[in-house]
Structure formats: structure tokens, C-alpha cells
Design an enzyme around this catalytic site. Structure first.
Site, PDB file in Angstrom:
ATOM      1  N   ASN A 117       0.846  -1.192   0.000  1.00 16.55           N
ATOM      2  CA  ASN A 117       0.000   0.000   0.000  1.00 16.55           C
ATOM      3  C   ASN A 117       0.885   1.246   0.000  1.00 16.55           C
ATOM      4  O   ASN A 117       2.107   1.146  -0.006  1.00 16.55           O
ATOM      5  CB  ASN A 117      -0.983  -0.004   1.188  1.00 16.55           C
ATOM      6  N   PRO A 173      -3.069 -11.850  10.791  1.00 18.61           N
ATOM      7  CA  PRO A 173      -3.442 -11.598  12.191  1.00 18.61           C
ATOM      8  C   PRO A 173      -3.649 -10.107  12.411  1.00 18.61           C
ATOM      9  O   PRO A 173      -2.980  -9.287  11.777  1.00 18.61           O
ATOM     10  CB  PRO A 173      -2.226 -12.098  12.977  1.00 18.61           C
ATOM     11  N   ASP A 174      -4.569  -9.740  13.287  1.00 19.98           N
ATOM     12  CA  ASP A 174      -4.803  -8.325  13.608  1.00 19.98           C
ATOM     13  C   ASP A 174      -3.929  -7.966  14.813  1.00 19.98           C
ATOM     14  O   ASP A 174      -4.177  -8.384  15.941  1.00 19.98           O
ATOM     15  CB  ASP A 174      -6.289  -8.101  13.920  1.00 19.98           C
ATOM     16  N   LYS A 216     -11.472  -3.294  19.692  1.00 24.35           N
ATOM     17  CA  LYS A 216     -10.062  -3.683  19.888  1.00 24.35           C
ATOM     18  C   LYS A 216      -9.518  -3.259  21.255  1.00 24.35           C
ATOM     19  O   LYS A 216      -8.319  -3.318  21.484  1.00 24.35           O
ATOM     20  CB  LYS A 216      -9.208  -3.103  18.756  1.00 24.35           C
TER      21      LYS A 216
HETATM   22  O1  PMT Z   1       2.844   6.275   6.498  1.00 24.82           O
HETATM   23  P1  PMT Z   1       2.274   7.574   5.983  1.00 24.82           P
HETATM   24  O2  PMT Z   1       2.461   7.752   4.488  1.00 24.82           O
HETATM   25  O3  PMT Z   1       2.760   8.758   6.781  1.00 24.82           O
HETATM   26  O4  PMT Z   1       0.682   7.520   6.179  1.00 24.82           O
HETATM   27  C1  PMT Z   1       0.140   7.505   7.467  1.00 24.82           C
HETATM   28  C2  PMT Z   1      -1.088   6.560   7.532  1.00 24.82           C
HETATM   29  C3  PMT Z   1      -2.177   7.079   6.601  1.00 24.82           C
HETATM   30  C4  PMT Z   1      -0.707   5.139   7.119  1.00 24.82           C
HETATM   31  C5  PMT Z   1      -1.544   6.576   9.039  1.00 24.82           C
HETATM   32  O5  PMT Z   1      -1.890   7.891   9.399  1.00 24.82           O
HETATM   33  C6  PMT Z   1      -2.733   5.651   9.241  1.00 24.82           C
HETATM   34  O6  PMT Z   1      -3.889   6.013   9.063  1.00 24.82           O
HETATM   35  N1  PMT Z   1      -2.455   4.368   9.644  1.00 24.82           N
HETATM   36  C7  PMT Z   1      -3.461   3.316   9.791  1.00 24.82           C
HETATM   37  C8  PMT Z   1      -3.818   2.782   8.428  1.00 24.82           C
HETATM   38  C9  PMT Z   1      -4.719   1.582   8.519  1.00 24.82           C
HETATM   39  O7  PMT Z   1      -4.325   0.529   8.116  1.00 24.82           O
HETATM   40  O8  PMT Z   1      -5.871   1.800   9.097  1.00 24.82           O
HETATM   41  P2  PMT Z   1      -6.965   0.598   9.358  1.00 24.82           P
HETATM   42  O9  PMT Z   1      -8.210   1.350   9.654  1.00 24.82           O
HETATM   43  O10 PMT Z   1      -6.981  -0.390   8.253  1.00 24.82           O
HETATM   44  O11 PMT Z   1      -6.398  -0.152  10.638  1.00 24.82           O
HETATM   45  C10 PMT Z   1      -6.822   0.183  11.949  1.00 24.82           C
HETATM   46  C11 PMT Z   1      -5.726  -0.034  12.954  1.00 24.82           C
HETATM   47  O12 PMT Z   1      -5.450  -1.439  13.070  1.00 24.82           O
HETATM   48  C12 PMT Z   1      -4.402   0.650  12.650  1.00 24.82           C
HETATM   49  O13 PMT Z   1      -3.860   1.116  13.872  1.00 24.82           O
HETATM   50  C13 PMT Z   1      -3.553  -0.485  12.069  1.00 24.82           C
HETATM   51  O14 PMT Z   1      -2.159  -0.272  12.353  1.00 24.82           O
HETATM   52  C14 PMT Z   1      -4.082  -1.678  12.861  1.00 24.82           C
HETATM   53  N2  PMT Z   1      -4.017  -2.978  12.166  1.00 24.82           N
HETATM   54  C15 PMT Z   1      -4.740  -3.220  11.027  1.00 24.82           C
HETATM   55  C16 PMT Z   1      -4.713  -4.452  10.454  1.00 24.82           C
HETATM   56  C17 PMT Z   1      -3.929  -5.483  11.038  1.00 24.82           C
HETATM   57  N3  PMT Z   1      -3.884  -6.680  10.496  1.00 24.82           N
HETATM   58  N4  PMT Z   1      -3.241  -5.226  12.145  1.00 24.82           N
HETATM   59  C18 PMT Z   1      -3.258  -3.999  12.713  1.00 24.82           C
HETATM   60  O15 PMT Z   1      -2.606  -3.766  13.750  1.00 24.82           O
END
Ligand code: PMT
Length: 396
Positions: A208, A305-306, A342
Site C-alpha cells: 500500500n 493476524p490483527d 479492539k
Molecule cells: O505512512 P504515511 O504515508 O505517513 O501515512 C500515514 C497513515 C495514513 C498510514 C496513518 O496515518 C494511518 O492512518 N495508519 C493506519 C492505516 C490503517 O491501516 O488503518 P486501518 O483502519 O486499516 O487499521 C486500523 C488499525 O489497526 C491501525 O492502527 C492499524 O495499524 C491496525 N491494524 C490493522 C490491520 C492489522 N492486520 N493489524 C493492525 O494492527
């Protein structure tokens, strides 16, 4: 509010009295501190008249401790104009006159600088490196802007107008951004950053657009505030120089999961900003997959895994867990659901609908939602400033 306006020796110093006037008009008490060269461009009498207070410009006057009493008095320090010289001095820790000494002593409170210089000087790698160093410490830069410069050329380096600087000061006062060096010493924090790559074969992956900038800014801000940081990052070109950051580079979600779950029990808190792939190919070929005639290709994906949910299950009452949410619609409701599901203390919502926020860019615009129902919205800020805002919120 008590604001110190620092003035250095550039032609834009003639605009400093107007900045002082605007800040006073907004109801603040202002005192000025000037370098010797600033007083070539603007007089002591002018600065003392507009501020209504004695000017601080001589390190060796008044028993030599004026910089200490002024740093105790001031709640914010604004340097306008900030020359390449003062920027370089602060970045190198040099304190050889009244203003540079005050700047080094002024820790734990917001500092804003409005750079002004010739465009070639602004573009010099040394100046750019120093600017990045100061930003990493939570110092907010306003400008410079592009326009006609005192040397007669057009280019980047013109100081922002006093109205713009005053607006930045007022917005910082209303959002408690930078309190660099706040006491997090003796604490250890985990930060995840960047993307994950999920291999398809020996040359291809699913990834991504995350650059890692947000996560690295969080790690730097935590380290500057005194914490030891375990930074677990997916593939990125970024590097850290801070001695208190231990960086672990991983590639896939499963590698990030293994590193994060190993260090989390030793941490006071964790901020998970990585963009982790939710799915990976069920198989990874150990060679480059060949095209098969004109047929398409089917990838079978399985769930990763999350990491965040797992840390939520592991979390003790003494630990703070902060997740991110990157949403495109129903932003607040989705973020709130993640917060509860979570077991998080805070969730930082950024929306792909906000221009200048999210992947790749140097800026972000976030809403920090607390388990206690608190909501804090930021304007569009640099990722360093957002990092300070997040850390101030989740550690206070
Ligand atoms: O890296 P940059 O270019 O500076 O961009 C920053 C960013 C946009 C990546 C950052 O600000 C951001 O939004 N990060 C989270 C992106 C994301 O994957 O969001 P999500 O809504 O899909 O995930 C929710 C949370 O679960 C996040 O804290 C993610 O780290 C965590 N997660 C998700 C999936 C997974 N399998 N394990 C996780 O820990």
C-alpha cells in the site's frame, strides 16, 4: 498569555513591530528579544514602545540571568524573522547571544519560527537539514513563502506576513501542540509504522501507499520527550538518528505481528500507525510466476493476524493502547467501533477525504477519540505537529 517575540538580523525585521502589535491586540502580553544584528534593522525604541516592555538583547546585562527569567515568564516563543544563522545555531545547540541562549533554555513550551532568507540559502542542504531537525523537536515553522526578496530576485525565502504568523500563534495557543521534552523518561513505547508487503512470488507483492512518515514522526516525538522507543516498521526509505529509538525493520504483517507482540509486554504504551495488509496470498511461489497464455490469474487471499486487536487482548490496565483508523466513509462511527472492539484507549482517525491527509504527504488532519468520549480535532498540520498533539493527548 505571555508571548516572547524573538527578532534576528534580516530585512524582514522591520515587520516584527507589526507582529507584536497584532499579538497585543489579540489580548496577549508581549516581550521582545533581539539579536545585535536585528537592531541594525529595527530600533530598540520601536520594539520597547510597541511591546510596552524592556527589550532583551544583551546576554551580559542585568546580572546575566535575564534569559532564565524571560524563559520562565514566556509561555510561547515566536522568532520572526528567523535567519539561517539562528536556525543553524539552535539545531547545533549553540548559545552565544541573548536570543540563542533563550531559545535553548526555552524547553517544554511551544516555539514557532518564521524563516526568512535568500532563496539559495533556503535551498541549501544544511539549512534544510537544520529545519528538519527543529521540526523533529516540535518547533513549528510558518513559511517561508515565495515572492520578491530583498536582494531583488523572486523565489522562496520571503517571511510570511505578520497576519499569517499571528494566526499561526493563535491556532497553536488554541491547540496545545508542541510541548517538546515533556517528561516521558523511564517509559518505553512501541510504535508501528509504514506499509506491509505480502509476497505473491519472488518478485511481486501486495502493498500500500504508506510512506512511514506518520509513524517515524511519532517515534521521534516520543524519543524527544524522553521515552525509549521500539519502532517496528514495514518497508520504507526513512531512517532515524535518535539514540533512544530502536528500529526493527520487517516486511510482512506476520513479521510485524511477531515483533510487536514480543515487545509490547515491556512497554508503557503503544501507538499503531502502520498500514497493515488485512490479507495475504495463501501461497508464495519461490520463483517468478510466468504468464499462462492469455489466461488471467487468481490469487487466493487469507486473513492476516490483527496486531492491534491482539495487543488489545494482551493489554494490562497500566498500559495505554492507541490505534489509527484510515477511513473513507462513516469515519467517526467506524473509528468508534474499532476503539471498542479492539479495547483501545484512543483511536486516531484520518480520512482519505481530507486533502493533505493520509498516505505519503508531509501533513495530516486527525481526530483523536478517547475511550472516555473525548474528541480532539486538529487542523491540517505537519506530521511532526500531529505526532506532538497525539502524544500530548494520550500521555496527559
Ligand atoms: O505512512 P504515511 O504515508 O505517513 O501515512 C500515514 C497513515 C495514513 C498510514 C496513518 O496515518 C494511518 O492512518 N495508519 C493506519 C492505516 C490503517 O491501516 O488503518 P486501518 O483502519 O486499516 O487499521 C486500523 C488499525 O489497526 C491501525 O492502527 C492499524 O495499524 C491496525 N491494524 C490493522 C490491520 C492489522 N492486520 N493489524 C493492525 O494492527
Amino acid at each position: 498569555m505571555h508571548i516572547v517575540v524573538g527578532i534576528t538580523g534580516g530585512i524582514a525585521a522591520y515587520k516584527a513591530p507589526e507582529l507584536v502589535r497584532l499579538l497585543k491586540k489579540a489580548g496577549h502580553e508581549v516581550r521582545c528579544a533581539a539579536t545585535e544584528h536585528a537592531l541594525e534593522f529595527v530600533t530598540r525604541v520601536t520594539l520597547e514602545t510597541v511591546s510596552g516592555a524592556p527589550l532583551y538583547s544583551d546576554l551580559f546585562a542585568s546580572g546575566r540571568t535575564e534569559h532564565i527569567s524571560l524563559k520562565d515568564w514566556g509561555e510561547m516563543l515566536v522568532v520572526a524573522p528567523a535567519t539561517a544563522n539562528i536556525i543553524g545555531k539552535v539545531a547545533s545547540g549553540i548559545a552565544d547571544d541573548a536570543l540563542s541562549t533563550l531559545l535553548l533554555a526555552f524547553s517544554g513550551k511551544p516555539v514557532i519560527m518564521a524563516p526568512a532568507m535568500n532563496c539559495e540559502m533556503w535551498a541549501h542542504p544544511a539549512v534544510q537539514r537544520n529545519i528538519e531537525t527543529l521540526k523533529g523537536w516540535g518547533i513549528r515553522m510558518v513559511g517561508p513563502e515565495s515572492g520578491e526578496l530583498a536582494c531583488g530576485v523572486n523565489g522562496m525565502g520571503r517571511m510570511s506576513e505578520p497576519e499569517t504568523i499571528a494566526a499561526a500563534v493563535l491556532s497553536t495557543l488554541h491547540s496545545p501542540l508542541s510541548t517538546p521534552h515533556s517528561p516521558l523518561s523511564a517509559q518505553k513505547w512501541l510504535v508501528t509504522a509504514g506499509p506491509t508487503y505480502e509476497r505473491i512470488d519472488s518478485v511481486r507483492f501486495i502493498g500500500n501507499y504508506s510512506s512511514g512518515k506518520m509513524g517515524f514522526a511519532l517515534a521521534e516525538a516520543l524519543a524527544n520527550a524522553g521515552a525509549e522507543v521500539e519502532l517496528v516498521t514495514g518497508p520504507t526509505h526513512l531512517n532515524v538518528t535518535h539514540q533512544r529509538i530502536n528500529i526493527r525493520r520487517v516486511e510482512s504483517a506476520r513479521e510485524m505481528y511477531a515483533a510487536a507482540t514480543e515487545v509490547f509486554p515491556k512497554c508503557n504504551g503503544a501507538i499503531l500507525s502502520a498500514a497493515v495488509a488485512d490479507y495475504r496470498p495463501s501461497e508464495c511461489a519461490d520463483h517468478k510466476l510466468k504468464k499462462n497464455g492469455s489466461e488471467g490469474m487468481h490469487l487466493n487471499l487469507v486473513q492476516n493476524p490483527d496486531i492491534l486487536a491482539t495487543l488489545g487482548d494482551m493489554k494490562t490496565p497500566a498500559q495505554t493502547l492507541v490505534g489509527f483508523a484510515l477511513e473513507t466513509d462513516n469515519e467517526e462511527a467506524n473509528a468508534q467501533r474499532k476503539l471498542e472492539k479492539k479495547n483501545l484507549d484512543y483511536i486516531v482517525l484520518n480520512s482519505l477525504r481530507d486533502k493533505g491527509a493520509g498516505f505519503g504527504v508531509d501533513t495530516n488532519k486527525v481526530t483523536i477519540i478517547g475511550r472516555d468520549g473525548s474528541h480532539k480535532e486538529s487542523p491540517l498540520l505537519s506530521k511532526q505537529e500531529v505526532a506532538h498533539l497525539i502524544i500530548n493527548t494520550v500521555t496527559s
